[in-house]
Design an enzyme around this catalytic site. Structure first.
Site, short mmCIF file in Angstrom:
data_model
loop_
_atom_site.label_atom_id
_atom_site.label_comp_id
_atom_site.label_asym_id
_atom_site.label_seq_id
_atom_site.Cartn_x
_atom_site.Cartn_y
_atom_site.Cartn_z
N GLY A 133 0.76 -1.25 0.00
CA GLY A 133 0.00 0.00 0.00
C GLY A 133 0.79 1.29 0.00
N GLU A 182 3.99 -6.77 1.59
CA GLU A 182 3.41 -7.12 0.28
C GLU A 182 3.38 -5.91 -0.65
OE1 GLU A 182 -0.55 -8.29 1.42
OE2 GLU A 182 0.07 -10.28 2.08
N GLY A 233 3.44 -3.68 -3.95
CA GLY A 233 3.19 -3.85 -5.39
C GLY A 233 3.54 -2.57 -6.11
N ARG A 234 2.66 -1.60 -5.99
CA ARG A 234 2.84 -0.32 -6.68
C ARG A 234 4.19 0.32 -6.39
NH1 ARG A 234 -1.55 2.89 -8.05
NH2 ARG A 234 -2.76 1.72 -6.52
N CYS A 254 -14.04 4.30 -28.23
CA CYS A 254 -15.31 5.00 -28.36
C CYS A 254 -16.01 5.14 -27.01
CB CYS A 254 -16.19 4.28 -29.37
SG CYS A 254 -15.38 4.26 -30.96
N TYR A 291 -0.33 -1.77 -12.18
CA TYR A 291 -1.75 -1.66 -12.50
C TYR A 291 -1.95 -1.03 -13.89
CZ TYR A 291 -1.75 -2.75 -7.58
OH TYR A 291 -1.49 -3.36 -6.38
C1 LIG Z 1 -3.14 -5.12 -3.91
C2 LIG Z 1 -2.62 -5.73 -2.68
C3 LIG Z 1 -1.31 -5.45 -2.26
C4 LIG Z 1 -0.41 -4.49 -2.97
O1 LIG Z 1 -0.82 -3.17 -2.84
P1 LIG Z 1 0.12 -2.00 -3.39
O2 LIG Z 1 -0.64 -0.77 -3.10
O3 LIG Z 1 0.27 -2.23 -4.85
O4 LIG Z 1 1.40 -2.07 -2.66
C5 LIG Z 1 -0.85 -6.10 -1.13
N1 LIG Z 1 -1.63 -6.97 -0.43
C6 LIG Z 1 -2.89 -7.25 -0.81
C7 LIG Z 1 -3.69 -8.20 -0.03
C8 LIG Z 1 -3.43 -6.65 -1.94
O5 LIG Z 1 -4.69 -6.92 -2.32
#
Ligand SMILES: *Cc1c(COP(=O)(O)O)cnc(C)c1O
Length: 420
Positions: free
Chosen positions: A242, A276, A278-279, A345, A374
């Site tokens: 997050g 965890e 991601g972004r 469109c 994403y």
């Molecule tokens: C999407 C997600 C993440 C990653 O979130 P980011 O904002 O991309 O770091 C981590 N854990 C869970 C359970 C998620 O659904």
């Protein structure tokens, strides 16, 4: 890392590492996604360094960008994976991420998915409801095995982010309410085939402020103490992902500041910490490169009509997301105000309104920044537009890591029934 850190201009020309974007565009054709391998590696190592004084497993959130090249790059550095489907488990394993570094999140895991994950021996299930717990227990028992679980706790905290990517409030579908947590653990401890292992929380995405994390982790710390008093052996805390990125001018706490906060809130509990991200690993490691098809003068506005659309990058239409839009070639230093739109469109197919971009003409290359997370994973072939290829760059080399399909590939997926 800012959006342009790994995509600098040299002599008015945008580069990715040591290659001019225009060189790749000539060979690959637009639109395409372009990732910097060094950016991904550096970002991962920043997390490793930030957490080096804590027992931590970094489980990259595969849904942010699940390309095999991305996963293999991270696997090589020791990353685990946070997955949300059987497909993502398969992608992670195929890229070389070992099963015992995989955590499995998601609100609606099916029996088939649970069986598969159990057969591989993943590190843990992040369980989001009591019915899911019962299903995991049933499947594990029938396979004569034990599932290690954490409950994903919904701490009812406002993440102060876009409502569509906020997940930790009571009204969201995610997790077990913290008020019901002790009961849920009691049930888990009584079920066959279940080993209670930890606690998990993930409150949302693109957080630019540590306060909501801090508040959530305080609740989690308190809960761990209570669960231990109830007799549960809690050895893992999964703090979720997050952490946000800079799209325009957001000031994001550093990974080290985040890690220190995690330690301050949870360090005394002596748990293994899972993160965890991601972004924050991928977002600013990638861009979407597009060409101007036409410059159109409307009654009130000038439009840059691109060959990339909302089917390639849906974040602006879906979340009103801001992405910097930068001309690849900046020999002309005149700026103009454009609405930057795609060919689909739908009026929602708009990347930016009234945005200043270097004056551009048909055929010029445009980079949509901060598209590494994403982006490609959320693309579709709506309007029968082919999925954009993905390119990874390392130093002065590049590789197409997902190729553009052909029209035949797309059309032959349909089957005309025999009565036609
Ligand atoms: C999407 C997600 C993440 C990653 O979130 P980011 O904002 O991309 O770091 C981590 N854990 C869970 C359970 C998620 O659904």
């Amino acid at each position: 890392m800012t959006p342009v850190t790994y995509f600098p201009h040299k002599n008015n020309e945008m580069f990715v590492e040591d290659i001019a974007i225009s060189t790749i565009a000539k060979q690959v054709k637009t639109p395409f996604y372009c990732y910097s391998s060094t950016a991904i590696e550096t970002s991962f190592q920043d997390y490793q360094n930030a957490f080096s004084d804590q027992d931590t497993l970094i489980c990259y959130a595969v849904k942010a960008n699940s390309n095999q090249a991305v996963l293999a790059t991270l696997a090589k550095l020791g990353s685990g994976a946070d997955v949300v489907s059987m497909g993502e488990i398969r992608r992670a394993i195929t890229a070389g991420i070992p099963a015992d570094k995989i955590v499995y999140s998601g609100v609606a895991k099916t029996q088939e998915e649970i069986e598969y994950a159990l057969s591989l021996g993943i590190f843990q299930f992040n369980v989001e409801s009591e019915p899911e717990l019962e299903l995991i227990s049933k499947v594990a028992t029938s396979l004569n095995t034990t599932a290690a679980i954490s409950f994903r706790i919904n701490p009812n905290v406002c993440a102060q982010t876009h409502e569509k990517i906020s997940t930790g409030k009571a009204e969201n579908k995610f997790g077990v309410p913290i008020s019901k947590a002790r009961l849920a653990y009691k049930q888990a401890a009584s079920l066959p085939g279940i080993k209670v292992q930890g606690v998990d929380v993930h409150i949302g995405s693109q957080l630019t402020n540590l306060a909501p994390f801090e508040e959530a982790y305080q609740h989690i710390a308190q809960l761990v103490v209570e669960l231990r008093a109830d007799g549960h052996d809690i050895s893992v805390i999964d703090v979720g992902g997050g952490l946000g990125i800079t799209y325009l001018d957001e000031i994001i706490p550093s990974k080290k500041t985040y890690a220190d906060m995690v330690k301050a809130q949870l360090g005394h509990l002596n748990c293994k910490i899972i993160i965890e991200p991601g972004r924050s690993l991928l977002g600013n490691a990638g861009i979407l490169v597009s060409s101007v098809v036409f410059v159109k003068t409307g009654e009130e506005r000038q439009f840059l009509l691109l060959d990339a659309g909302m089917n390639d990058l849906i974040r602006p239409s879906m979340y009103d997301a801001f992405h910097q839009i930068i001309a690849v070639n900046q020999e002309s230093n005149a700026l103009k105000t454009y609405d930057v739109v795609g060919p689909v469109c739908e009026t929602g197919d708009t990347f930016a309104k009234a945005r200043q971009v270097h004056q551009s003409d048909a055929g010029d290359l445009i980079a949509i920044m901060s598209s590494g997370a994403y982006g490609a994973v959320m693309s579709s072939s709506y309007n029968t537009r082919m999925l954009a290829p993905e390119v990874m760059v390392k130093g002065n080399e590049f590789a197409v890591v997902r190729k553009r399909p052909s029209y035949e590939d797309i059309i032959k997926q349909d089957i005309t029934p025999s009565w036609l």
